[in-house]
Design a protein around this motif. Structure first.
Motif, PDB file in Angstrom:
ATOM      1  N   SER A  40       0.824  -1.215   0.000  1.00 15.25           N
ATOM      2  CA  SER A  40       0.000   0.000   0.000  1.00 15.25           C
ATOM      3  C   SER A  40       0.853   1.257   0.000  1.00 15.25           C
ATOM      4  O   SER A  40       0.532   2.233  -0.663  1.00 15.25           O
ATOM      5  CB  SER A  40      -0.929   0.014   1.215  1.00 15.25           C
ATOM      6  OG  SER A  40      -1.873  -1.010   1.123  1.00 15.25           O
ATOM      7  N   PHE A  41       1.943   1.242   0.760  1.00 14.68           N
ATOM      8  CA  PHE A  41       2.788   2.430   0.828  1.00 14.68           C
ATOM      9  C   PHE A  41       3.700   2.577  -0.381  1.00 14.68           C
ATOM     10  O   PHE A  41       4.224   3.652  -0.631  1.00 14.68           O
ATOM     11  CB  PHE A  41       3.621   2.427   2.106  1.00 14.68           C
ATOM     12  CG  PHE A  41       2.834   2.830   3.316  1.00 14.68           C
ATOM     13  CD1 PHE A  41       2.280   4.098   3.418  1.00 14.68           C
ATOM     14  CD2 PHE A  41       2.633   1.938   4.344  1.00 14.68           C
ATOM     15  CE1 PHE A  41       1.543   4.476   4.529  1.00 14.68           C
ATOM     16  CE2 PHE A  41       1.893   2.305   5.466  1.00 14.68           C
ATOM     17  CZ  PHE A  41       1.350   3.569   5.556  1.00 14.68           C
ATOM     18  N   SER A  42       3.897   1.513  -1.146  1.00 19.97           N
ATOM     19  CA  SER A  42       4.780   1.603  -2.303  1.00 19.97           C
ATOM     20  C   SER A  42       4.016   1.691  -3.619  1.00 19.97           C
ATOM     21  O   SER A  42       4.624   1.861  -4.670  1.00 19.97           O
ATOM     22  CB  SER A  42       5.713   0.390  -2.345  1.00 19.97           C
ATOM     23  OG  SER A  42       4.973  -0.794  -2.569  1.00 19.97           O
ATOM     24  N   PHE A  43       2.699   1.597  -3.588  1.00 25.55           N
ATOM     25  CA  PHE A  43       1.890   1.589  -4.807  1.00 25.55           C
ATOM     26  C   PHE A  43       1.978   2.944  -5.511  1.00 25.55           C
ATOM     27  O   PHE A  43       1.772   3.986  -4.903  1.00 25.55           O
ATOM     28  CB  PHE A  43       0.431   1.280  -4.456  1.00 25.55           C
ATOM     29  CG  PHE A  43      -0.440   1.060  -5.643  1.00 25.55           C
ATOM     30  CD1 PHE A  43      -0.361  -0.115  -6.349  1.00 25.55           C
ATOM     31  CD2 PHE A  43      -1.327   2.034  -6.063  1.00 25.55           C
ATOM     32  CE1 PHE A  43      -1.168  -0.337  -7.455  1.00 25.55           C
ATOM     33  CE2 PHE A  43      -2.137   1.829  -7.157  1.00 25.55           C
ATOM     34  CZ  PHE A  43      -2.051   0.643  -7.853  1.00 25.55           C
ATOM     35  N   ASP A  44       2.298   2.929  -6.777  1.00 23.96           N
ATOM     36  CA  ASP A  44       2.429   4.138  -7.605  1.00 23.96           C
ATOM     37  C   ASP A  44       3.394   5.154  -7.008  1.00 23.96           C
ATOM     38  O   ASP A  44       3.215   6.360  -7.149  1.00 23.96           O
ATOM     39  CB  ASP A  44       1.070   4.801  -7.851  1.00 23.96           C
ATOM     40  CG  ASP A  44       0.275   4.085  -8.919  1.00 23.96           C
ATOM     41  OD1 ASP A  44       0.831   3.183  -9.562  1.00 23.96           O
ATOM     42  OD2 ASP A  44      -0.894   4.436  -9.120  1.00 23.96           O
ATOM     43  N   ASN A  45       4.428   4.696  -6.363  1.00 21.28           N
ATOM     44  CA  ASN A  45       5.413   5.603  -5.778  1.00 21.28           C
ATOM     45  C   ASN A  45       6.369   6.167  -6.814  1.00 21.28           C
ATOM     46  O   ASN A  45       7.157   7.044  -6.509  1.00 21.28           O
ATOM     47  CB  ASN A  45       6.224   4.876  -4.702  1.00 21.28           C
ATOM     48  CG  ASN A  45       5.941   5.410  -3.334  1.00 21.28           C
ATOM     49  OD1 ASN A  45       5.129   6.302  -3.161  1.00 21.28           O
ATOM     50  ND2 ASN A  45       6.613   4.860  -2.352  1.00 21.28           N
ATOM     51  N   PHE A  46       6.307   5.689  -8.038  1.00 28.03           N
ATOM     52  CA  PHE A  46       7.240   6.143  -9.058  1.00 28.03           C
ATOM     53  C   PHE A  46       6.869   7.508  -9.637  1.00 28.03           C
ATOM     54  O   PHE A  46       7.665   8.103 -10.338  1.00 28.03           O
ATOM     55  CB  PHE A  46       7.349   5.117 -10.187  1.00 28.03           C
ATOM     56  CG  PHE A  46       6.059   4.859 -10.906  1.00 28.03           C
ATOM     57  CD1 PHE A  46       5.704   5.617 -12.006  1.00 28.03           C
ATOM     58  CD2 PHE A  46       5.194   3.871 -10.473  1.00 28.03           C
ATOM     59  CE1 PHE A  46       4.512   5.390 -12.664  1.00 28.03           C
ATOM     60  CE2 PHE A  46       4.015   3.626 -11.134  1.00 28.03           C
ATOM     61  CZ  PHE A  46       3.665   4.386 -12.233  1.00 28.03           C
ATOM     62  N   HIS A  47       5.658   8.006  -9.345  1.00 28.14           N
ATOM     63  CA  HIS A  47       5.280   9.325  -9.851  1.00 28.14           C
ATOM     64  C   HIS A  47       6.097  10.396  -9.136  1.00 28.14           C
ATOM     65  O   HIS A  47       6.316  10.322  -7.926  1.00 28.14           O
ATOM     66  CB  HIS A  47       3.787   9.587  -9.641  1.00 28.14           C
ATOM     67  CG  HIS A  47       2.910   8.689 -10.456  1.00 28.14           C
ATOM     68  ND1 HIS A  47       2.911   8.697 -11.835  1.00 28.14           N
ATOM     69  CD2 HIS A  47       2.007   7.752 -10.089  1.00 28.14           C
ATOM     70  CE1 HIS A  47       2.057   7.802 -12.280  1.00 28.14           C
ATOM     71  NE2 HIS A  47       1.492   7.206 -11.247  1.00 28.14           N
ATOM     72  N   THR A  48       6.512  11.405  -9.883  1.00 29.02           N
ATOM     73  CA  THR A  48       7.360  12.448  -9.327  1.00 29.02           C
ATOM     74  C   THR A  48       6.711  13.130  -8.124  1.00 29.02           C
ATOM     75  O   THR A  48       7.352  13.327  -7.099  1.00 29.02           O
ATOM     76  CB  THR A  48       7.676  13.506 -10.416  1.00 29.02           C
ATOM     77  OG1 THR A  48       8.256  12.844 -11.528  1.00 29.02           O
ATOM     78  CG2 THR A  48       8.618  14.556  -9.882  1.00 29.02           C
TER      79      THR A  48
END
Length: 166
Positions: A40-48
């Motif tokens: 949950s905390f790493s989901f879609d974390n790649f967005h700037t």
């Protein structure tokens, strides 16, 4: 200690099996909750600006049944932007649940997963663009679409998908 465990387990098998089962279940649930939390905390974390992206959900109650929809109406978003100056931008993304067909020439590709998004999608979300225009102008008019690399290989095998009609 191990001898004591074995001796008690042989004497009271039911209690021993219950204890081992409950301990195993507790450890299993703890691991699953931990993995779910990490995901949950790493989901879609790649967005700037991932820490500044929020999702609005519409709660609708019809005939006593409550439903949650992962979208809002455009006037609500415009009013929220006008009312709250902290909101920088609004981008609507609608998942097409109808699994519509995609046509390439005379070839039909049924059950294609599609999204419908506002033209500022690539300024809010930082998905990498492999080929084509820059993020600001990639979908600046209604006659433009963006497809994934996987979809490009499926729809246009062995050829460049840029400029093709879908």
């Amino acid at each position: 200690m191990l001898k004591l465990f074995i001796r008690n387990f042989v004497k009271q098998k039911t209690v021993g099996i219950l204890n081992i089962s409950s301990l195993s279940l507790g450890i299993m649930v703890s691991v699953i909750v931990g993995l779910w939390t990490i995901q949950s905390f790493s989901f879609d974390n790649f967005h700037t600006n991932g820490n500044r992206i929020y999702r609005s959900i519409t709660q609708v109650k019809v005939n006593g049944v409550e439903n949650l929809y992962p979208s809002i109406f455009k006037p609500y978003g415009e009013e929220a932007i006008a009312k709250y100056p902290d909101i920088e931008a609004m981008c609507r993304v609608v998942i097409n649940y109808n699994n519509e067909e995609v046509w390439v020439g005379n070839q039909i590709y049924p059950d294609s997963k599609t999204l419908i998004a506002d033209n500022n999608f690539f300024t809010v979300f930082t998905f990498p663009i492999i080929e084509g225009d820059n993020a600001a102008s990639v979908i600046d008019s209604p006659d433009k679409v963006v497809i994934s690399e996987k979809a490009a290989k499926r729809l246009f095998p062995g050829e460049n998908a840029i400029g093709k009609t879908i």
